[in-house]
Design an enzyme around this catalytic site. Structure first.
Site, PDB file in Angstrom:
ATOM      1  N   LYS A   1      40.305  44.019  44.614  1.00 16.14           N
ATOM      2  CA  LYS A   1      40.902  42.956  43.823  1.00 16.14           C
ATOM      3  C   LYS A   1      41.822  42.201  44.776  1.00 16.14           C
ATOM      4  O   LYS A   1      42.536  42.806  45.563  1.00 16.14           O
ATOM      5  CB  LYS A   1      41.719  43.520  42.664  1.00 16.14           C
ATOM      6  CG  LYS A   1      40.890  44.223  41.621  1.00 16.14           C
ATOM      7  CD  LYS A   1      41.812  44.739  40.530  1.00 16.14           C
ATOM      8  CE  LYS A   1      41.064  45.484  39.468  1.00 16.14           C
ATOM      9  NZ  LYS A   1      41.973  45.973  38.406  1.00 16.14           N
TER      10      LYS A   1
ATOM     11  N   TYR B   1      18.289  41.263  50.790  1.00 18.79           N
ATOM     12  CA  TYR B   1      19.708  41.111  50.465  1.00 18.79           C
ATOM     13  C   TYR B   1      19.938  40.023  49.424  1.00 18.79           C
ATOM     14  O   TYR B   1      20.886  40.102  48.644  1.00 18.79           O
ATOM     15  CB  TYR B   1      20.562  40.880  51.717  1.00 18.79           C
ATOM     16  CG  TYR B   1      20.210  39.663  52.523  1.00 18.79           C
ATOM     17  CD1 TYR B   1      20.644  38.401  52.162  1.00 18.79           C
ATOM     18  CD2 TYR B   1      19.432  39.782  53.668  1.00 18.79           C
ATOM     19  CE1 TYR B   1      20.317  37.277  52.910  1.00 18.79           C
ATOM     20  CE2 TYR B   1      19.101  38.672  54.428  1.00 18.79           C
ATOM     21  CZ  TYR B   1      19.549  37.429  54.050  1.00 18.79           C
ATOM     22  OH  TYR B   1      19.228  36.332  54.790  1.00 18.79           O
TER      23      TYR B   1
ATOM     24  N   GLU C   1      44.275  41.493  32.964  1.00 15.94           N
ATOM     25  CA  GLU C   1      42.972  41.681  33.603  1.00 15.94           C
ATOM     26  C   GLU C   1      41.834  41.562  32.587  1.00 15.94           C
ATOM     27  O   GLU C   1      40.725  41.181  32.932  1.00 15.94           O
ATOM     28  CB  GLU C   1      42.902  43.047  34.281  1.00 15.94           C
ATOM     29  CG  GLU C   1      43.857  43.187  35.446  1.00 15.94           C
ATOM     30  CD  GLU C   1      43.866  44.577  36.034  1.00 15.94           C
ATOM     31  OE1 GLU C   1      43.883  44.677  37.277  1.00 15.94           O
ATOM     32  OE2 GLU C   1      43.856  45.567  35.274  1.00 15.94           O
TER      33      GLU C   1
ATOM     34  N   GLU D   1      36.536  52.074  40.592  1.00 19.71           N
ATOM     35  CA  GLU D   1      35.713  53.232  40.931  1.00 19.71           C
ATOM     36  C   GLU D   1      34.418  53.243  40.121  1.00 19.71           C
ATOM     37  O   GLU D   1      33.336  53.518  40.649  1.00 19.71           O
ATOM     38  CB  GLU D   1      36.480  54.538  40.689  1.00 19.71           C
ATOM     39  CG  GLU D   1      37.662  54.738  41.606  1.00 19.71           C
ATOM     40  CD  GLU D   1      38.979  54.151  41.084  1.00 19.71           C
ATOM     41  OE1 GLU D   1      38.948  53.128  40.341  1.00 19.71           O
ATOM     42  OE2 GLU D   1      40.032  54.698  41.446  1.00 19.71           O
TER      43      GLU D   1
END
Length: 116
Positions: A97, A52, A21, A72
């Site tokens: 993910k 937006y 990762e 998180e």
């Protein structure tokens, strides 16, 4: 309160603790809903809401520039951005993910916060 939502925003992000990762950015999917003032719709005035396009651009730039060990932490970062910079009164985010483990389509978190 009215709400704006952004669904299935795909972003390349540096997130994770495992060597694979950390080697390269990976695609994550973000779903974001945030509160906006009612008067924006009543007055038909973009200046009274949260654009937006600005939110999406800012998220992309920030995630390109930072590494997060945990989803998180990434989620709390985006929520703080929405609450503090964009002045959203309420934010809900889910971040996933995609395809990071065999036999699992998505792994993610969901966080909800309001301004105090």
């Amino acid at each position: 309160m009215d709400f704006i939502f952004i669904e299935e925003l795909r972003v390349e992000a540096n997130v994770g603790i495992y060597p694979r990762e950390r080697a390269a950015p990976q695609t994550i999917e973000i779903n974001l809903t945030f509160g906006v003032p009612d008067e924006a719709a009543r007055d038909d005035d973009i200046a009274k809401t949260i654009d937006y396009a600005d939110v999406i651009g800012r998220i992309r730039r920030e995630l390109e520039a930072h590494h997060f060990n945990l989803l998180e932490t990434l989620g709390e970062f985006v929520i703080a951005l929405m609450l503090d910079e964009f002045k959203a009164p309420w934010v809900k985010i889910s971040i996933a993910k995609i395809g990071v483990m065999k036999g699992v389509h998505r792994v993610g978190v969901q966080i909800e916060r309001a301004r105090s």
